[in-house]
Design a protein around this motif. Sequence first.
Motif, PDB file in Angstrom:
ATOM      1  N   MET A 136      -3.397  12.037  -8.467  1.00 26.68           N
ATOM      2  CA  MET A 136      -2.957  10.893  -7.684  1.00 26.68           C
ATOM      3  C   MET A 136      -2.914   9.667  -8.584  1.00 26.68           C
ATOM      4  O   MET A 136      -3.894   9.329  -9.220  1.00 26.68           O
ATOM      5  N   GLY A 137      -1.793   8.996  -8.657  1.00 20.58           N
ATOM      6  CA  GLY A 137      -1.633   7.853  -9.540  1.00 20.58           C
ATOM      7  C   GLY A 137      -2.080   6.562  -8.889  1.00 20.58           C
ATOM      8  O   GLY A 137      -2.474   6.513  -7.724  1.00 20.58           O
ATOM      9  N   GLU A 138      -1.978   5.516  -9.651  1.00 20.07           N
ATOM     10  CA  GLU A 138      -2.383   4.199  -9.177  1.00 20.07           C
ATOM     11  C   GLU A 138      -1.477   3.734  -8.049  1.00 20.07           C
ATOM     12  O   GLU A 138      -1.922   3.082  -7.114  1.00 20.07           O
ATOM     13  N   LYS A 139      -0.195   4.085  -8.105  1.00 22.04           N
ATOM     14  CA  LYS A 139       0.731   3.676  -7.057  1.00 22.04           C
ATOM     15  C   LYS A 139       0.396   4.347  -5.738  1.00 22.04           C
ATOM     16  O   LYS A 139       0.576   3.763  -4.678  1.00 22.04           O
ATOM     17  N   GLY A 140      -0.103   5.567  -5.797  1.00 21.43           N
ATOM     18  CA  GLY A 140      -0.463   6.261  -4.566  1.00 21.43           C
ATOM     19  C   GLY A 140      -1.678   5.644  -3.890  1.00 21.43           C
ATOM     20  O   GLY A 140      -1.749   5.585  -2.670  1.00 21.43           O
ATOM     21  N   ILE A 141      -2.635   5.168  -4.677  1.00 10.96           N
ATOM     22  CA  ILE A 141      -3.859   4.592  -4.120  1.00 10.96           C
ATOM     23  C   ILE A 141      -3.571   3.223  -3.513  1.00 10.96           C
ATOM     24  O   ILE A 141      -3.993   2.920  -2.398  1.00 10.96           O
ATOM     25  N   PHE A 142      -2.834   2.386  -4.225  1.00 12.46           N
ATOM     26  CA  PHE A 142      -2.613   1.008  -3.798  1.00 12.46           C
ATOM     27  C   PHE A 142      -1.290   0.808  -3.065  1.00 12.46           C
ATOM     28  O   PHE A 142      -0.889  -0.324  -2.822  1.00 12.46           O
ATOM     29  N   ALA A 143      -0.610   1.890  -2.706  1.00 11.46           N
ATOM     30  CA  ALA A 143       0.686   1.768  -2.039  1.00 11.46           C
ATOM     31  C   ALA A 143       0.509   1.136  -0.662  1.00 11.46           C
ATOM     32  O   ALA A 143      -0.356   1.532   0.127  1.00 11.46           O
ATOM     33  N   GLY A 144       1.307   0.147  -0.363  1.00 17.29           N
ATOM     34  CA  GLY A 144       1.292  -0.498   0.941  1.00 17.29           C
ATOM     35  C   GLY A 144       0.207  -1.539   1.130  1.00 17.29           C
ATOM     36  O   GLY A 144       0.104  -2.128   2.197  1.00 17.29           O
ATOM     37  N   LEU A 145      -0.628  -1.774   0.128  1.00 17.32           N
ATOM     38  CA  LEU A 145      -1.680  -2.777   0.227  1.00 17.32           C
ATOM     39  C   LEU A 145      -1.192  -4.101  -0.357  1.00 17.32           C
ATOM     40  O   LEU A 145      -0.340  -4.119  -1.243  1.00 17.32           O
ATOM     41  N   PRO A 146      -1.732  -5.207   0.125  1.00 17.94           N
ATOM     42  CA  PRO A 146      -1.339  -6.516  -0.441  1.00 17.94           C
ATOM     43  C   PRO A 146      -1.748  -6.632  -1.909  1.00 17.94           C
ATOM     44  O   PRO A 146      -2.660  -5.944  -2.377  1.00 17.94           O
ATOM     45  N   TRP A 147      -1.080  -7.538  -2.636  1.00 16.04           N
ATOM     46  CA  TRP A 147      -1.335  -7.700  -4.074  1.00 16.04           C
ATOM     47  C   TRP A 147      -2.755  -8.141  -4.352  1.00 16.04           C
ATOM     48  O   TRP A 147      -3.337  -7.770  -5.366  1.00 16.04           O
ATOM     49  N   TRP A 148      -3.341  -8.940  -3.451  1.00 20.04           N
ATOM     50  CA  TRP A 148      -4.674  -9.480  -3.713  1.00 20.04           C
ATOM     51  C   TRP A 148      -5.751  -8.398  -3.662  1.00 20.04           C
ATOM     52  O   TRP A 148      -6.816  -8.572  -4.231  1.00 20.04           O
ATOM     53  N   VAL A 149      -5.465  -7.280  -3.009  1.00 22.54           N
ATOM     54  CA  VAL A 149      -6.438  -6.179  -3.002  1.00 22.54           C
ATOM     55  C   VAL A 149      -6.568  -5.610  -4.408  1.00 22.54           C
ATOM     56  O   VAL A 149      -7.678  -5.372  -4.894  1.00 22.54           O
ATOM     57  N   LYS A 150      -5.420  -5.415  -5.061  1.00 28.94           N
ATOM     58  CA  LYS A 150      -5.423  -4.822  -6.400  1.00 28.94           C
ATOM     59  C   LYS A 150      -5.962  -5.796  -7.441  1.00 28.94           C
ATOM     60  O   LYS A 150      -6.700  -5.390  -8.341  1.00 28.94           O
ATOM     61  N   TRP A 151      -5.611  -7.086  -7.343  1.00 29.03           N
ATOM     62  CA  TRP A 151      -5.904  -8.032  -8.408  1.00 29.03           C
ATOM     63  C   TRP A 151      -7.140  -8.885  -8.154  1.00 29.03           C
ATOM     64  O   TRP A 151      -7.630  -9.529  -9.076  1.00 29.03           O
ATOM     65  N   ILE A 152      -7.648  -8.952  -6.924  1.00 22.62           N
ATOM     66  CA  ILE A 152      -8.815  -9.790  -6.630  1.00 22.62           C
ATOM     67  C   ILE A 152      -9.963  -8.959  -6.053  1.00 22.62           C
ATOM     68  O   ILE A 152     -11.075  -8.968  -6.577  1.00 22.62           O
ATOM     69  N   ALA A 153      -9.708  -8.235  -4.980  1.00 26.19           N
ATOM     70  CA  ALA A 153     -10.785  -7.532  -4.276  1.00 26.19           C
ATOM     71  C   ALA A 153     -11.395  -6.409  -5.123  1.00 26.19           C
ATOM     72  O   ALA A 153     -12.614  -6.279  -5.196  1.00 26.19           O
ATOM     73  N   VAL A 154     -10.548  -5.606  -5.761  1.00 26.57           N
ATOM     74  CA  VAL A 154     -11.064  -4.483  -6.553  1.00 26.57           C
ATOM     75  C   VAL A 154     -11.860  -4.970  -7.766  1.00 26.57           C
ATOM     76  O   VAL A 154     -12.983  -4.486  -7.995  1.00 26.57           O
ATOM     77  N   PRO A 155     -11.366  -5.943  -8.564  1.00 28.26           N
ATOM     78  CA  PRO A 155     -12.202  -6.437  -9.670  1.00 28.26           C
ATOM     79  C   PRO A 155     -13.511  -7.064  -9.203  1.00 28.26           C
ATOM     80  O   PRO A 155     -14.537  -6.913  -9.870  1.00 28.26           O
ATOM     81  N   VAL A 156     -13.497  -7.766  -8.063  1.00 24.20           N
ATOM     82  CA  VAL A 156     -14.739  -8.352  -7.542  1.00 24.20           C
ATOM     83  C   VAL A 156     -15.728  -7.254  -7.186  1.00 24.20           C
ATOM     84  O   VAL A 156     -16.927  -7.350  -7.485  1.00 24.20           O
ATOM     85  N   LEU A 157     -15.241  -6.185  -6.555  1.00 24.12           N
ATOM     86  CA  LEU A 157     -16.134  -5.064  -6.214  1.00 24.12           C
ATOM     87  C   LEU A 157     -16.680  -4.392  -7.468  1.00 24.12           C
ATOM     88  O   LEU A 157     -17.862  -4.034  -7.533  1.00 24.12           O
ATOM     89  N   VAL A 158     -15.832  -4.230  -8.479  1.00 20.79           N
ATOM     90  CA  VAL A 158     -16.289  -3.619  -9.734  1.00 20.79           C
ATOM     91  C   VAL A 158     -17.368  -4.479 -10.378  1.00 20.79           C
ATOM     92  O   VAL A 158     -18.389  -3.970 -10.851  1.00 20.79           O
ATOM     93  N   LEU A 159     -17.164  -5.809 -10.392  1.00 17.48           N
ATOM     94  CA  LEU A 159     -18.165  -6.698 -10.967  1.00 17.48           C
ATOM     95  C   LEU A 159     -19.459  -6.696 -10.160  1.00 17.48           C
ATOM     96  O   LEU A 159     -20.546  -6.789 -10.731  1.00 17.48           O
TER      97      LEU A 159
END
Length: 72
Positions: free
Chosen positions: A1-24
């Motif tokens: 499963m690629g990155e497009k499959g995981i983040f498909a249909g989600l807003p941009w801020w989930v990929k660029w803000i929410a996920v890095p915040v959770l990782v940190l």
Amino acid sequence: MGEKGIFAGLPWWVKWIAVPVLVLMVFGSLIMTALGFVIALLFKALLLVALVGGLIFVVRKFTSSSSSKGDW
């Protein structure tokens, strides 16, 4: 499963803000420990280079001034 499959249909801020915040939040202390270790290692390596250079300088200065044999 690629990155497009995981983040498909989600807003941009989930990929660029929410996920890095959770990782940190989850791995923040581990990342800081690793960074601290790397910085300490670099500092000790630079300190070693400076001490060895100083030792070589002092030894050459004393051996050239105390003996009249010249270079070895």
